[in-house]
Structures are given as structure tokens and as C-alpha cells.
Design an enzyme around this catalytic site. Structure first.
Site, short mmCIF file in Angstrom:
data_model
loop_
_atom_site.label_atom_id
_atom_site.label_comp_id
_atom_site.label_asym_id
_atom_site.label_seq_id
_atom_site.Cartn_x
_atom_site.Cartn_y
_atom_site.Cartn_z
NE ARG A 136 -52.70 -4.54 37.06
CZ ARG A 136 -51.79 -3.56 36.35
NH1 ARG A 136 -50.70 -2.92 36.63
NH2 ARG A 136 -52.18 -3.04 35.16
CD GLU A 156 -53.46 -4.97 29.76
OE1 GLU A 156 -53.11 -5.96 28.90
OE2 GLU A 156 -53.08 -4.06 30.54
CG ASN A 158 -51.25 -6.51 32.64
OD1 ASN A 158 -51.06 -5.75 31.54
ND2 ASN A 158 -52.47 -5.98 33.38
CB SER A 163 -46.15 -0.94 36.62
OG SER A 163 -47.28 -0.87 35.77
CE LYS A 340 -54.00 -5.42 25.51
NZ LYS A 340 -52.45 -5.41 25.87
CE LYS A 407 -58.52 -3.77 24.91
NZ LYS A 407 -58.23 -4.44 26.15
CD GLU A 411 -49.43 -6.33 27.12
OE1 GLU A 411 -49.96 -5.83 28.28
OE2 GLU A 411 -49.75 -7.16 26.54
N GLY A 412 -48.44 -1.43 27.85
CA GLY A 412 -48.02 -0.34 28.21
C GLY A 412 -48.93 0.94 28.19
NE ARG A 493 -54.46 1.05 36.14
CZ ARG A 493 -54.12 0.12 34.99
NH1 ARG A 493 -53.12 0.76 34.35
NH2 ARG A 493 -54.79 -0.71 34.66
P1 ADP Z 1 -52.55 -2.10 27.71
O1 ADP Z 1 -51.87 -3.41 27.54
O2 ADP Z 1 -52.10 -1.06 26.80
O3 ADP Z 1 -52.60 -1.72 28.95
P2 ADP Z 1 -55.43 -2.49 27.96
O4 ADP Z 1 -55.93 -3.51 27.40
O5 ADP Z 1 -55.17 -2.47 29.47
O6 ADP Z 1 -53.79 -2.31 27.31
O7 ADP Z 1 -56.18 -1.13 27.40
C1 ADP Z 1 -55.81 0.10 28.14
C2 ADP Z 1 -56.96 1.00 28.71
O8 ADP Z 1 -57.96 1.21 27.84
C3 ADP Z 1 -57.46 0.15 29.82
O9 ADP Z 1 -56.74 0.73 31.04
C4 ADP Z 1 -58.84 0.50 29.88
O10 ADP Z 1 -58.87 2.05 30.56
C5 ADP Z 1 -59.12 0.89 28.49
N1 ADP Z 1 -59.96 -0.34 28.07
C6 ADP Z 1 -59.47 -1.29 27.35
N2 ADP Z 1 -60.32 -2.26 27.09
C7 ADP Z 1 -61.32 -1.70 27.45
C8 ADP Z 1 -62.82 -2.27 27.15
N3 ADP Z 1 -63.14 -3.30 26.66
N4 ADP Z 1 -63.82 -1.59 27.69
C9 ADP Z 1 -63.44 -0.21 28.43
N5 ADP Z 1 -62.06 0.10 28.34
C10 ADP Z 1 -61.24 -0.29 27.92
MG MG Z 2 -53.55 -2.23 30.71
#
Ligand code: ADP
Ligand code: MG
Length: 517
Positions: A136, A156, A158, A163, A340, A407, A411-412, A493
Site C-alpha cells: 500500500r 510512505e 508499506n 491493513s 523508511k 521518523k 511501522e504501525g 483515512r
Molecule cells: P507508520 O509506518 O508508523 O505508519 P508513517 O510514515 O505512515 O509511519 O507516519 C504515520 C503518520 O504520520 C501518517 O499516517 C501521517 O498522518 C503522518 N505523517 C507522516 N509523514 C508525514 C509527512 N511527511 N507530512 C505530513 N504528515 C505525515
Molecule cells: Mg503509515
């Protein structure tokens, strides 16, 4: 609450108290009747009130589909097959992955352990070359100025336990159902013909990916027992219906596929490896251990974070699966491709002299590379390269840091550090650990409004939407041949605009669907 743009000002419509009640009563029944549901959090239902865990509640969901730019939706869907191809190629490139992993090994124990398991199996020799990805790719809408055309920027990618595909097609169906009657009865009468609600077959499409891999295993692996698919899960799991939808779709096949749920902690007691050169993975029914199935696919909905590996036996269990003949969804190499740090290496701005790293993975298709790069936003390393050193300045500056998110390789949800929290967080770490983090520009989508139903309470206000596009890909790790590559539906979402994190399961976000505008 930020005010919306002209086209969004009257959307979603203002509701009277009785209109809210009416929508709520439709949503609460439809969602349970159709499995748009989760197990309730303990904060809502105490264990003593539900000792057998049989209760379910509506998954957090928006009352209306959120407006989403059609051009962005099309862009995200049309690029998914290229992303599938890209990550399948990265998973095959052990030199590339090895170099990246090498940099973070010494400071990230979890990544180091995963790599160790891969090396052990490599030493012994992999028996299964087929590799399955249920991916995803997540995006937010980015708009430079209010009259510039909106584009998508990737949050990101996945590669493990992606999920909500099971709940997300149900959410699209819920909003379609509401548009047939409920919305039109509102005082502001919202007509179905004015709502462009795209089809969303995520459940069917993800199950189809598993189905193709299952058939390919059976036709290429000369199984010695009846075949099954294992869903490797956490226990307890609140987001169980999301997973059940996929399982039920597999059983609706012309010839139903046996699916068993296996908690990560029970791998060693319920599976074994056949003593043959092929190392088939055998699943023993807990009710009758003499009854044996051959595992064609292990589909991971667990095992993506350190908490699933409390001791050495959990790592033994991961090794047992990795060295077996079962098709892994994903393999350790594919899981690591989703780190990442890999995303950062792909996206770090290149100078005119240095050619795009994507050329290494996507041969003879500059157009595809260009389309992929359009979805990148700036991401920097925090190592001691020139780009890393200047990123360290940004991250520790009390003003510059406001445009960034930090970051780790996790994940998660719930692992990131945002904006002004970054400098003190970095200061609390030894500088030698900084290189296991990446620094990413914050994407700020145009403001949208909606009403979220969560745990029986309606919350109204400014929201931020994140689009995910699913992809399924089956390839041969040895020859690179791709047998199946499809786009597989979408997830929207939505979270309140005061929240940084957006995970539905982590308790921050809600399920939504797109109203294309
Ligand atoms: P995870 O692997 O924990 O899901 P993500 O990279 O998806 O990590 O980050 C979790 C959440 O943080 C995302 O769903 C989003 O809401 C927010 N987020 C992450 N990166 C960004 C970004 N560059 N700009 C704005 N919001 C972000
Ligand atoms: Mg995410």
C-alpha cells in the site's frame, strides 16, 4: 478550525440534531450488518463486561465521503503498478539493500536481527523463489498555491501487513448506501447524482493476489498435502474484521481456499518443517495435530515491529518461516525494502550530475521514473554525508524544524516525532544514533471538513485525508520475472487536523471514502 475553500464551504452539509441522529442510526446498524467493525477498546468495554470478547463496534468512520481531487486520485491509481515493480526490484537487489542496512545495523537492533535471519537462510540456500507483495502506497494532497494544480506526495510505502483493505471497500459501500436515501433526505438535500463515488474493490483485489500466489504454489511446488494459507496475526487483535473480510473472500473462490489464523507466538508449536530437501511448511490443526496442511502462503499481519519478538524463540519462529518453502508475503528482503531509510535513499534530491537511483530498478522506462519521482517529497538522511549534515542543521534549528517530521525505521503508527519536538528529541539521543532516522518535509493538504464517528461520539471539524492505494505483485526472486502485477483498490483515512498521526488502529484516524471533485 481553518475555513474551507469555496467548493467545500457547504460540504458536508450542516446537520440538525435530528439529522445527526438519523445518520447515526443508519451508520451504526449498516456497519455491524456489513462488518465495518472493530473489537471495542477496553476503555469502552471492560474485560469483565465481555469476558469472551464477543462484542464488536462500528469502526471509526466519517459520516460523509471526503472531497478528494480527481486528478490526484487518478494519479495515485495509475502509478501503483510502477511502484509494485519498483519494490519487487528493490527486494531482489541484495547489494543495494545490504549497503543501506549496513549503515543502520549497529544502532537498530531490530533491523539487524531481520538481516541476520535473511543471511542465515541465504547461507543454507532459499528453497522458494516466489515472492508475494500486498503493498500500500500512502499519499497526501499537496498544493503549492491555491490556484496551482494539486498533486500527490508519498507519505510512505508499506510492504508488510498493509491493513484496512477489508474495511475500506465496506466504507465505500457505506457511503454509497447513505447517498441512495439518507443524504437526499437532509434539509440541504444532497443528491446521489452529484456525488462522484468511485468503485473500491480492495477486498476482492487483495484476495485475488493471494489467490494467484496460492494457485502458482500448487502448480509449481508439487505439494505433498492439502494446501492452505496462514494469516500470521497478533493476539489479541482489535482490527480482526478487516482480516476476516480477506479470509471470507478467499473462501468464496470457486474452490474455497483453507485459511488458518496463527498467532505469531504459536508458530513453533503449530508448524513444522518437513524433512525433505524442499522444506515444506506444515501446519498442524490445534484440535487434531495429526491433521496436517501444507502452507502455500504465510500472510503477515504481525511481525513488523519489535514487540512481536519478545525473546529468542520468536526469532527462531521467523527463521522457520523464512527458510521454508511457503511463499512469504512478505519475505524479509521485501519487508526491509519498505524501510523508511530506503524511501529516503530513493527520494533524496539528486543533483543534475547524479542520475536518479530509480534507473537501477526501472530499466528503459524514463517516463515511469519521471511519474514516480513526481510523487516524492524531500526526505533527508541524518548521517554524516553532506546532505545529512545540512539536514542535521534543519532538524536542530528551533524554527526550521517546524516544517519536518522525524521518523525511525518502524511501522504501525505512533513512532514519529513532529516539528518543535524534534530538537529536544534528537538531543536526548547519542549522536551516533541519529543516522537511523530520516527527516521528511511535512505535507500540508488543503483543508477539508467532515464529521467523524468514533466510539459512539460525533466529532466535527477540519480534517486531513491520507489516500492509500493497494497493489499486488507476485515475482520470482531468482529470475526477476513478474507473474502478476495489479492495482488493488484504495483506502482513505481521515484524522482531525489537530492530530499528527493518522493510524485508524492506533486510535488517531478514521475510515473514509473519496468523493471525487
Ligand atoms: P507508520 O509506518 O508508523 O505508519 P508513517 O510514515 O505512515 O509511519 O507516519 C504515520 C503518520 O504520520 C501518517 O499516517 C501521517 O498522518 C503522518 N505523517 C507522516 N509523514 C508525514 C509527512 N511527511 N507530512 C505530513 N504528515 C505525515
Ligand atoms: Mg503509515
Amino acid at each position: 478550525m481553518p475555513s474551507g475553500k469555496a467548493s467545500n464551504d457547504d460540504y458536508p452539509p450542516k446537520l440538525t440534531a435530528s439529522e445527526s441522529e438519523q445518520l447515526l442510526s443508519t451508520v451504526k446498524d449498516w456497519s455491524i450488518a456489513n462488518g465495518l467493525a472493530v473489537r471495542p477498546p477496553v476503555s469502552l468495554v471492560k474485560a469483565t463486561a465481555d469476558p469472551h470478547g464477543i462484542l464488536a463496534t462500528t469502526a471509526p468512520v466519517t459520516l460523509f465521503p471526503s472531497p478528494f481531487p480527481r486528478v490526484c486520485f487518478e494519479q495515485a491509481k495509475s502509478i501503483q503498478k510502477s511502484y509494485n515493480k519498483l519494490y519487487a526490484a528493490i527486494a531482489q537487489d541484495q547489494e543495494f539493500l545490504g549497503n543501506i542496512i549496513q549503515e543502520i545495523l549497529e544502532v537498530d537492533e531490530f533491523i539487524a536481527q531481520l538481516w541476520q535471519v535473511h543471511l542465515k537462510v541465504k547461507d543454507e540456500g532459499y528453497v522458494q523463489n516466489l515472492s508475494l507483495g500486498l503493498f500500500r502506497s500512502d499519499y497526501m494532497v499537496h498544493q503549492n498555491t491555491s490556484d496551482a494544480a494539486p498533486t500527490i506526495k508519498q507519505v510512505e510505502f508499506n510492504t508488510i501487513a498493509s491493513s484496512f483493505g477489508g474495511l475500506s471497500s465496506q466504507t465505500s459501500r457505506l457511503h454509497k448506501h447513505l447517498s441512495v436515501l439518507d443524504y437526499s433526505l437532509l434539509e440541504s438535500s444532497l443528491q446521489a447524482k452529484d456525488l462522484d463515488l468511485p468503485e473500491n474493490e480492495s477486498t476482492k483485489s487483495l484476495a485475488a493476489g493471494l489467490g494467484v500466489a496460492f494457485d502458482t504454489y500448487r502448480s509449481t511446488s508439487e505439494p505433498i498435502h492439502e494446501c492452505c494459507i496462514i494469516f500470521l496475526v497478533q493476539d489479541p487483535e482489535r482490527n480482526i474484521f478487516d482480516q476476516r473480510h480477506l479470509e471470507y473472500a478467499l473462501q468464496q473462490n470457486n474452490s474455497p481456499i483453507p485459511v488458518f489464523r496463527l498467532p505469531f507466538g504459536e508458530i513453533l508449536s503449530r508448524t513444522s518443517i518437513a524433512e525433505t530437501p524442499k522444506r515444506q511448511l506444515l501446519y498442524h490443526l490445534p484440535s487434531n495435530p495429526l491433521e496436517v496442511f501444507e502452507v502455500a502462503i504465510v500472510y503477515f499481519r504481525a511481525g513488523y515491529g519489535p514487540t512481536d519478538y519478545p525473546d529468542d524463540s520468536a526469532w527462531k519462529a521467523r527463521l522457520q518461516i523464512e527458510r521454508s518453502n511457503a511463499i512469504k508475503c512478505p519475505t524479509i528482503l521485501t519487508q526491509l525494502a519498505g524501510a523508511k531509510k530506503v524511501q529516503q535513499v530513493l527520494a533524496t534530491p539528486t543533483s543534475p550530475e547524479t542520475p536518479s537511483i530509480l534507473k537501477r530498478f526501472i530499466k528503459d522506462s524514463p517516463k515511469e521514473i519521471e511519474e514516480l519521482e513526481k510523487t516524492f517529497t524531500n526526505i533527508y538522511p541524518l548521517d554524516d554525508s553532506p546532505s545529512g549534515l545540512s539536514a542535521r542543521k534543519l532538524a536542530t534549528d528551533h524554527s526550521d524544524c517546524k516544517g519536518y517530521v522525524l521518523k525511525p525505521q518502524r511501522e504501525g503508527g505512533g513512532n514519529n516525532t513532529y516539528r518543535t519536538a524534534i530538537p529536544p528529541f534528537l538531543k536526548s539521543l547519542p549522536e551516533t544514533h541519529w543516522k537511523s532516522y530520516i527527516l521528511m518535509e511535512i505535507i500540508t493538504p488543503p483543508p477539508v471538513h467532515n464529521i467523524i464517528l468514533r466510539n459512539g461520539v460525533l466529532e466535527q471539524g477540519g480534517v486531513i485525508c491520507e489516500l492509500g492505494v493497494y497493489g499486488t505483485c507476485l515475482w520470482d526472486q531468482g529470475t526477476g520475472e513478474v507473474f502478476h502485477n495489479e492495482e488493488a483498490g484504495y483506502l482513505l483515512r481521515t484524522k482531525g487536523d489537530k492530530s499528527e498521526e493518522g493510524g485508524v488502529a492506533a486510535g488517531f484516524g478514521s475510515m473514509d471514502s473519496c468523493r471525487l471533485v
